[in-house]
Design an enzyme around this catalytic site. Structure first.
Site: not given
Length: 211
Positions: A15, A180
């Site tokens: 990410d 996350d």
């Protein structure tokens, strides 16, 4: 000693926000207030975008349409498109060079990909300012990048994971996805992708790389 997290892994998918790049919501809000767009401060979110911010992230609107909408919602804002984009760009503060060096180290043994919910303003800022600080363009670190505004899809939509797997030929069971967001990780796991949920951008380095 082999890292158990990476056992059997051939592909690592990162990410972007909070995993590689640092974010600062308050800095962005302050920048919007300086250009007279304080009314839209409540839209500023590090993780989940809505309304015109989501449309920009999905590539449904361009930067000019985005800036026109900001001025419409904040009538006191007379800032130029460039000034509005710079204020929105203040959400991103930096990509620590040490993180990119860790990605570089992992790239010697693994295919590395980027799968990010990101808009053109933030991605272009990173390409123009942050990556050069490390001495290399994104293409040096990632075998392929999948950015939401180019794809018309955002995580955790399952279709974005299908596109990533199809676009790389990666086998889910040989792929580690680092994010996350718990919901994004759960969506990836539905495909059999192994995941690593982290709370900050330094955590994954400590877990994956022996320095």
């Amino acid at each position: 000693m082999e890292n158990n997290i990476l056992k059997g892994i051939k592909n690592i998918v990162f990410d972007f926000g909070c995993v590689l790049v640092n974010l600062d919501r308050h800095k962005c809000i302050e920048a919007l207030e300086r250009i007279g767009a304080g009314e839209i401060a409540h839209y500023v979110d590090e993780c989940k975008q809505i309304d015109m911010f989501l449309d920009l992230e999905l590539g449904k609107i361009g930067e000019k349409e985005f800036c026109d909408e900001i001025r419409h919602r904040a009538p006191g804002c007379t800032a130029t498109d460039k000034e509005i984009c710079e204020a929105w760009g203040e959400l991103l503060t930096d990509i620590p060079v040490r993180r990119l060096k860790l990605v570089e180290k992992l790239h010697k043994d693994y295919k590395i990909y980027l799968l990010s919910n990101s808009n053109s303003v933030h991605w272009n800022k990173s390409v123009d300012l942050f990556f050069p600080e490390s001495g290399h363009a994104p293409e040096y670190y990632f075998d392929k990048t999948f950015i939401s505004y180019n794809m018309g899809l955002t995580k955790p939509d399952p279709r974005i994971f299908t596109a990533m797997l199809d676009g790389t030929g990666a086998k889910p069971e040989e792929t580690l996805f680092i994010d996350d967001s718990i919901s994004n990780c759960k969506a990836a796991e539905e495909f059999g992708i192994r995941t690593l949920h982290v709370s900050n951008g330094d955590e994954w380095g400590e877990l994956l790389v022996n320095e």
